[in-house]
Scaffold this active site. Structure first.
Site, short mmCIF file in Angstrom:
data_model
loop_
_atom_site.label_atom_id
_atom_site.label_comp_id
_atom_site.label_asym_id
_atom_site.label_seq_id
_atom_site.Cartn_x
_atom_site.Cartn_y
_atom_site.Cartn_z
N LYS A 1 37.44 -46.39 46.38
CA LYS A 1 39.34 -45.95 46.37
C LYS A 1 39.63 -45.37 45.56
CE LYS A 1 40.95 -50.39 46.91
NZ LYS A 1 41.55 -52.02 47.27
N THR B 1 54.74 -50.48 46.15
CA THR B 1 53.39 -50.11 46.99
C THR B 1 52.15 -51.59 46.75
OG1 THR B 1 52.19 -49.33 44.57
CG2 THR B 1 53.03 -48.39 46.45
N GLY C 1 51.08 -54.80 47.55
CA GLY C 1 50.12 -55.10 48.90
C GLY C 1 49.46 -54.11 49.13
N THR C 2 49.02 -53.22 48.73
CA THR C 2 48.29 -52.07 49.47
C THR C 2 46.68 -52.10 49.44
OG1 THR C 2 48.02 -50.78 47.26
CG2 THR C 2 49.75 -49.93 48.56
N GLY C 3 46.19 -52.86 48.44
CA GLY C 3 44.75 -52.87 48.57
C GLY C 3 44.02 -54.98 49.16
N CYS C 4 45.03 -55.79 49.61
CA CYS C 4 45.07 -56.83 50.77
C CYS C 4 45.14 -55.62 52.17
CB CYS C 4 46.21 -57.43 50.34
SG CYS C 4 45.93 -58.30 47.98
#
Length: 269
Positions: free
Chosen positions: A177, A208, A210-213
């Site tokens: 990412k 933003t 929580g974007t990875g989860c």
């Protein structure tokens, strides 16, 4: 399974008391995408919009018991792992998932959005050596790439070498990412031979959390729905980009992405 039963997706991760990341984000994402979400709690965090005030791991036997309960009775069509905190928990989860036929999406969570450590330094080797080899897809951000491989990415040309370094650790696919690089966000998906690049508009939005989860659980959901890996990544990216655009303020710090943005967009008026 009965024809009216949705696909089954399991999250093995930490709980976020603020509701924006971790298991809470995973379950919201799964509901929004039409799968049945289940959870194995590996750790409990005290966190809010300004940071993580503390976390507590569950005992490995408690995590294994949760996994055994779900897998022995209900089953899964995909699994997503997130915060696992310690080497003992990483090893426990990897040992169980090695015998699971469903695709496994590993989000190698190392730090929170606020920079708080969520993985003990002693656990990094366990992620490298036992968790990544059971992953169908691993989804590191640039900091996690450096933590796992020592490869530092400073521009988009570094995404391929980073993906190659992570791929050497054993996962079937790597999604690096690149959202923290300048310019439009660019991610690179790699399976050792094929390379796919995904771009998205950069939204002027600081909320933003929580974007990875959210991306990893959306990816697992689309795999459970039957998509192949590149298609599942593209659909997960579309979902999380919309969630970022709709992110909202919460508390005094960084707010969450909006996991229900499509539901709200479809409401009349």
């Amino acid at each position: 399974m009965p024809q009216n039963s949705p696909p089954l997706v399991l999250s093995v991760a930490g709980s976020d008391s603020g509701g924006g990341a971790g298991i809470q984000a995973d379950l919201k994402t799964m509901l929004a995408l039409g799968v049945h979400g289940m959870s194995v709690v590996a750790a409990v965090t005290a966190q809010n919009s300004v940071g993580v005030q503390g976390y507590w791991e569950l005992p490995p036997e408690a995590v294994r018991a949760q996994l055994d309960s779900v897998l022995s009775d209900i089953g899964v069509h995909a699994v997503k792992t997130g915060m696992l905190a310690s080497a003992a928990l990483v090893e426990t989860v990897a040992d169980v998932l090695a015998d699971v036929a469903a695709p496994v999406v590993v989000d190698p969570v190392g730090v929170s959005k606020h920079g708080d450590a969520l993985l003990q330094p002693s656990a990094v080797d366990a992620v490298r050596n036992v968790l990544l080899p059971v992953a169908t897809v691993v989804t590191p951000n640039l900091w996690e790439v450096e933590q796992l491989t020592g490869v530092k990415v400073v521009d988009e040309t570094g995404l391929r070498p980073a993906a190659e370094a992570v791929k050497a650790l054993g996962p079937a696919w790597v999604l690096v990412k690149g959202g923290h690089l300048p310019g439009e966000p660019a991610d690179l998906l790699f399976d050792g031979e094929r390379e796919y690049r995904f771009t998205a508009p950069r939204h002027d939005n600081r909320h933003t959390h929580g974007t990875g989860c959210t991306l990893a659980s959306a990816l697992a959901s689309h795999l459970a729905l039957g998509a192949d890996v590149p298609t599942a990544v593209a659909r997960a990216k579309e979902y999380v980009t919309g969630a970022i655009a709709a992110g909202f303020p919460l508390g005094a710090g960084i707010g969450p992405v909006d996991h229900g943005w499509r539901i709200r967009a479809e409401r009349p008026g």
